[in-house]
Structure formats: structure tokens, C-alpha cells
Design an enzyme around this catalytic site. Structure first.
Site, PDB file in Angstrom:
ATOM      1  N   ASP A   1     -11.084  -0.240  33.970  1.00 28.97           N
ATOM      2  CA  ASP A   1     -12.041   0.809  34.372  1.00 28.97           C
ATOM      3  C   ASP A   1     -13.119   0.204  35.266  1.00 28.97           C
ATOM      4  O   ASP A   1     -13.913   0.929  35.857  1.00 28.97           O
ATOM      5  CB  ASP A   1     -12.675   1.424  33.111  1.00 28.97           C
ATOM      6  CG  ASP A   1     -13.532   2.656  33.430  1.00 28.97           C
ATOM      7  OD1 ASP A   1     -13.142   3.438  34.330  1.00 28.97           O
ATOM      8  OD2 ASP A   1     -14.587   2.832  32.798  1.00 28.97           O
TER       9      ASP A   1
ATOM     10  N   HIS B   1     -14.274   3.520  37.004  1.00 36.26           N
ATOM     11  CA  HIS B   1     -15.469   3.304  36.173  1.00 36.26           C
ATOM     12  C   HIS B   1     -15.968   4.638  35.591  1.00 36.26           C
ATOM     13  O   HIS B   1     -17.062   5.108  35.938  1.00 36.26           O
ATOM     14  CB  HIS B   1     -16.582   2.608  36.972  1.00 36.26           C
ATOM     15  CG  HIS B   1     -17.619   1.975  36.079  1.00 36.26           C
ATOM     16  ND1 HIS B   1     -18.369   0.904  36.449  1.00 36.26           N
ATOM     17  CD2 HIS B   1     -18.040   2.290  34.827  1.00 36.26           C
ATOM     18  CE1 HIS B   1     -19.207   0.575  35.482  1.00 36.26           C
ATOM     19  NE2 HIS B   1     -19.027   1.409  34.478  1.00 36.26           N
TER      20      HIS B   1
ATOM     21  N   ARG C   1     -20.100 -14.522  19.956  1.00 35.95           N
ATOM     22  CA  ARG C   1     -20.891 -15.742  19.728  1.00 35.95           C
ATOM     23  C   ARG C   1     -21.000 -16.085  18.251  1.00 35.95           C
ATOM     24  O   ARG C   1     -21.088 -17.225  17.870  1.00 35.95           O
ATOM     25  CB  ARG C   1     -22.285 -15.586  20.342  1.00 35.95           C
ATOM     26  CG  ARG C   1     -22.281 -15.886  21.833  1.00 35.95           C
ATOM     27  CD  ARG C   1     -23.602 -15.588  22.434  1.00 35.95           C
ATOM     28  NE  ARG C   1     -23.970 -14.201  22.170  1.00 35.95           N
ATOM     29  CZ  ARG C   1     -25.172 -13.681  22.360  1.00 35.95           C
ATOM     30  NH1 ARG C   1     -26.147 -14.439  22.794  1.00 35.95           N
ATOM     31  NH2 ARG C   1     -25.417 -12.413  22.117  1.00 35.95           N
TER      32      ARG C   1
ATOM     33  N   GLU D   1     -17.230  -3.209  42.745  1.00 35.17           N
ATOM     34  CA  GLU D   1     -17.023  -1.748  42.797  1.00 35.17           C
ATOM     35  C   GLU D   1     -17.774  -1.126  43.967  1.00 35.17           C
ATOM     36  O   GLU D   1     -18.873  -1.572  44.281  1.00 35.17           O
ATOM     37  CB  GLU D   1     -17.494  -1.132  41.481  1.00 35.17           C
ATOM     38  CG  GLU D   1     -16.668  -1.593  40.313  1.00 35.17           C
ATOM     39  CD  GLU D   1     -17.193  -1.088  38.972  1.00 35.17           C
ATOM     40  OE1 GLU D   1     -18.089  -0.223  38.940  1.00 35.17           O
ATOM     41  OE2 GLU D   1     -16.683  -1.579  37.950  1.00 35.17           O
TER      42      GLU D   1
ATOM     43  N   LEU E   1     -17.668  -7.824  19.892  1.00 31.35           N
ATOM     44  CA  LEU E   1     -17.612  -6.736  18.897  1.00 31.35           C
ATOM     45  C   LEU E   1     -19.006  -6.121  18.729  1.00 31.35           C
ATOM     46  O   LEU E   1     -19.637  -6.229  17.697  1.00 31.35           O
ATOM     47  CB  LEU E   1     -17.082  -7.282  17.567  1.00 31.35           C
ATOM     48  CG  LEU E   1     -16.667  -6.265  16.506  1.00 31.35           C
ATOM     49  CD1 LEU E   1     -15.460  -5.449  16.952  1.00 31.35           C
ATOM     50  CD2 LEU E   1     -16.349  -6.970  15.187  1.00 31.35           C
ATOM     51  N   GLY E   2     -19.468  -5.457  19.805  1.00 34.27           N
ATOM     52  CA  GLY E   2     -20.743  -4.729  19.736  1.00 34.27           C
ATOM     53  C   GLY E   2     -20.466  -3.288  19.347  1.00 34.27           C
ATOM     54  O   GLY E   2     -19.447  -2.982  18.731  1.00 34.27           O
ATOM     55  N   ARG E   3     -21.383  -2.397  19.741  1.00 33.82           N
ATOM     56  CA  ARG E   3     -21.217  -0.987  19.378  1.00 33.82           C
ATOM     57  C   ARG E   3     -19.873  -0.446  19.868  1.00 33.82           C
ATOM     58  O   ARG E   3     -19.138   0.200  19.129  1.00 33.82           O
ATOM     59  CB  ARG E   3     -22.322  -0.141  19.993  1.00 33.82           C
ATOM     60  CG  ARG E   3     -23.710  -0.420  19.471  1.00 33.82           C
ATOM     61  CD  ARG E   3     -24.666   0.471  20.252  1.00 33.82           C
ATOM     62  NE  ARG E   3     -26.039   0.304  19.856  1.00 33.82           N
ATOM     63  CZ  ARG E   3     -26.874  -0.578  20.393  1.00 33.82           C
ATOM     64  NH1 ARG E   3     -26.464  -1.406  21.333  1.00 33.82           N
ATOM     65  NH2 ARG E   3     -28.130  -0.645  19.986  1.00 33.82           N
TER      66      ARG E   3
ATOM     67  N   ARG F   1     -17.436  -4.820  32.246  1.00 32.31           N
ATOM     68  CA  ARG F   1     -17.805  -5.070  33.636  1.00 32.31           C
ATOM     69  C   ARG F   1     -16.737  -5.974  34.243  1.00 32.31           C
ATOM     70  O   ARG F   1     -16.188  -6.849  33.559  1.00 32.31           O
ATOM     71  CB  ARG F   1     -19.160  -5.778  33.730  1.00 32.31           C
ATOM     72  CG  ARG F   1     -20.364  -4.903  33.440  1.00 32.31           C
ATOM     73  CD  ARG F   1     -20.615  -3.864  34.537  1.00 32.31           C
ATOM     74  NE  ARG F   1     -21.814  -3.095  34.289  1.00 32.31           N
ATOM     75  CZ  ARG F   1     -21.856  -1.919  33.657  1.00 32.31           C
ATOM     76  NH1 ARG F   1     -20.754  -1.364  33.191  1.00 32.31           N
ATOM     77  NH2 ARG F   1     -23.014  -1.286  33.497  1.00 32.31           N
TER      78      ARG F   1
HETATM   79  C1  DGY Z   1     -22.654   1.738  31.249  1.00 32.66           C
HETATM   80  O1  DGY Z   1     -23.383   2.548  30.713  1.00 32.66           O
HETATM   81  O2  DGY Z   1     -22.965   0.580  31.441  1.00 32.66           O
HETATM   82  C2  DGY Z   1     -21.303   2.220  31.635  1.00 32.66           C
HETATM   83  O3  DGY Z   1     -20.586   1.281  32.320  1.00 32.66           O
HETATM   84  C3  DGY Z   1     -21.395   3.505  32.370  1.00 32.66           C
HETATM   85  O4  DGY Z   1     -21.822   3.366  33.653  1.00 32.66           O
END
Ligand code: DGY
Length: 323
Positions: free
Chosen positions: A261, A284, A180, A266, A157-159, A237
């Protein structure tokens, strides 16, 4: 901090069009080896003069060996909020500041996460194909699942996680999160244990950063716990999910569907994922809107400008905050 006027900035990968535009404001020499047939030769010949790197690709592995090539490196300005391709701990140890591009992309990535969730649960790509292939003339489109009544477990739960939670709440989903630490002033219920959260929800939203600790945190047992109505969305990721385990969970009906995504390798997307009809697959594009990519490019260059003028860069990554 005094930066010599002859500071040389290297583009470690082909720049985005917006970065190419924004770097014209920098009052220093910029090496763009990517217009040449042999970029490596140019990089090697300039290496000892390079003081800063602008990195626009998450596929450039900026590890110890990479940093060893640039003995005078002081700054790595990364285009992207994720910087798992950069060994920021090693950079900080060497006194190199790493910056990234937080905040400017949060809303677009959160929008895309919701779009993926809607597309996955409501079968939007399949329905679009159904109309285009004129199959509607012969039969109605099959009924889909629903967002209503779902519980979304946010992994990290970040930005971006917060921005997704805000949207998902408006859509009527119940929100819970794993990370965490429990967050002060956050009303969503907290699960210190990911497996317990997966048992308690049917929608996993992956927004945590990629680190050694989060690699393959979504594995066979988490997917099993999510259950047959389970939907997993990943806008972070690929490394956070064990992709082979995901493919077997999707193939066997252990979970219902996935909206992705990002992938482990990739731009290679396994044929098994492509062949499944319970996946929605994007290339992505979380931050890939014109205004956001322009803002990211500006922030990349603002960080370099701040450093060039002897100030602290605007958005150093946490590992480098002690510098
Ligand atoms: C990031 O900023 O890390 C996003 O995945 C866009 O590439």
C-alpha cells in the site's frame, strides 16, 4: 499555556475535504494558501504570525529548515498516524507540540492489510481480470497459494500490528512478532532478531513506524530468509523495505509475492513493480474510508481546539510528551 486570540493557523498542504469542513469550527484566523496561484508568497508573508500548522500531507517535509520559517510556531497537528515527515525530536526541542491521529484509523488499516494478504495469496486481482477478459470460457483459473498453514511475522506490534494479529488469528494463521521489546501480556512468540523471525515465518506483515532505525530493515537477507513461499505485506511506509531488493527478490522467485500500500517515493511506483504479476499494488489507501477520514479530520481539529483553549492537545506524539 495562554494562546493569543490572534493565533494564526496555516494549512501546510491542501486540506482534505473533511478537514476543510471541520476547520470552520475554529475560532481563529486560518490561512489556506492553496486556493492561490502562489501559495509560497502567502506563506512567506504570514510566517511570523503562524502559531499552528495543520498538515494533511506526508510529503511536506517539516524539518529544521521548515520550522525556522515560523518563529512563533507552537503546534503541528498532523493528519495521519505516521509522522515520519516531521522532525518531532527537533520540534520537541523547540517546545513545539506535534500531534497525530492514532486509534481512529487502526481498524481500517488492519482490514486493508488482511485484504492485501488475501488478494496477494489468493490472486484476487488476477482472478477478477480473468473473468472480465472472458478467459474463464477457455480454461480454469490456475490454483493459488493458501493462507492456511501460514505463519505471520508482524514487524512492529503496535496498535495496527495488534489489530492485524487479531484478524490473522481468526483466519487461522500462526502469529509471531518482532519489535524492540517483548510485550508483556502478549502470547504471540517474540523474536528479538528480525532475521531469525524471517527464517521462521512465510508471511511478513510490516506495521512498524518509519524511523531512521527502521529504514530498509527489510533488505536482501531478510527477503532471502523469508524464502520462496514468502509473502510480504506493507501498510506502514515504503522506507521500511529496500524497494530495489524487493523487486529483485520478486523477479527471481526468492520470495513468492508482495502486497503493497506504500512505496519509497510516492506516488511514483517503479515500473518494475507494476510489470511483475506477483504484486498487488494499492495507492496508499490504508485509512482512506469515509468514516475514518472524517474521524481523522475531527481529531486534527480537536487537537487544535484543545491547544487554542489552553489545554494539552489530545494526541501528542511520544517525542513531545515531556512538554
Ligand atoms: C497514516 O495515517 O499514516 C496513514 O498512512 C494514512 O495516511
Amino acid at each position: 499555556m495562554t494562546i493569543p486570540p490572534e493565533a494564526v493557523i496555516l494549512l501546510s498542504s491542501p486540506p482534505t475535504a473533511f478537514v476543510r469542513e471541520e476547520i470552520t469550527s475554529l475560532q481563529t484566523q486560518i490561512i489556506n494558501p492553496w486556493t492561490s496561484d502562489n501559495p509560497e508568497t502567502i506563506i512567506a508573508s504570514a510566517a511570523s504570525r503562524v502559531r499552528a500548522i495543520i498538515n494533511c500531507s506526508s510529503r511536506v517535509n517539516i524539518d529544521t529548515d521548515y520550522m525556522n520559517r515560523f518563529p512563533n510556531l507552537s503546534l503541528i497537528s498532523n493528519h495521519g498516524v505516521g509522522y515520519d515527515n516531521i522532525d518531532a525530536v527537533e520540534a520537541a526541542r523547540r517546545g513545539i507540540i506535534v500531534t497525530n491521529t492514532p486509534d481512529v484509523l487502526t481498524e481500517d488499516v488492519a482490514d486493508l492489510a488482511m485484504a492485501l494478504l488475501l488478494a496477494t495469496v489468493r490472486l484476487i486481482p488476477q482472478a477478477d481480470q480473468f473473468v472480465r477478459q472472458e478467459r474463464w470460457l477457455k480454461a480454469p483459473f490456475p490454483l493459488s497459494g493458501s493462507l492456511q498453514g501460514r505463519t505471520m511475522g508482524i514487524v512492529g506490534l503496535g496498535r495496527i500490528g495488534h489489530a492485524v494479529a487479531f484478524r490473522a488469528k481468526a483466519f487461522g494463521l500462526h502469529i509471531t512478532y518482532h519489535g524492540r521489546h517483548r510485550q508483556a501480556k502478549v502470547d504471540y512468540s517474540y523474536h528479538p532478531d528480525l532475521l531469525t523471525m524471517a527464517k521462521d515465518c512465510d508471511t511478513l506483515m510490516v506495521t512498524a513506524p518509519a524511523t531512521d532505525a527502521t529504514r530498509h530493515m527489510i533488505n536482501e537477507s531478510i527477503l532471502k530468509a523469508l524464502g520462496p513461499a514468502g509473502v510480504i505485506i506493507n501498510v506502514s511506509r515504503g522506507s521500511l523495505i529496500d524497494q530495489d531488493a524487493l523487486i529483485s527478490a520478486l523477479s527471481s522467485g526468492t520470495i513468492f509475492a508482495a502486497g503493497l500500500d506504500v512505496y519509497e517515493d510516492e506516488p511514483n511506483v517503479p515500473k518494475a513493480l507494476i510489470d511483475l504479476d506477483n504484486t498487488v499494488l494499492l495507492p496508499h489507501i490504508g485509512s482512506a474510508t469515509l468514516p475514518t477520514r472524517k474521524a481523522m479530520a475531527r481529531l486534527v481539529v480537536d487537537n487544535v481546539e484543545a491547544w487554542l483553549s489552553g489545554h494539552s492537545p489530545l494526541t501528542p506524539v511520544p517525542e513531545c510528551l515531556g512538554l
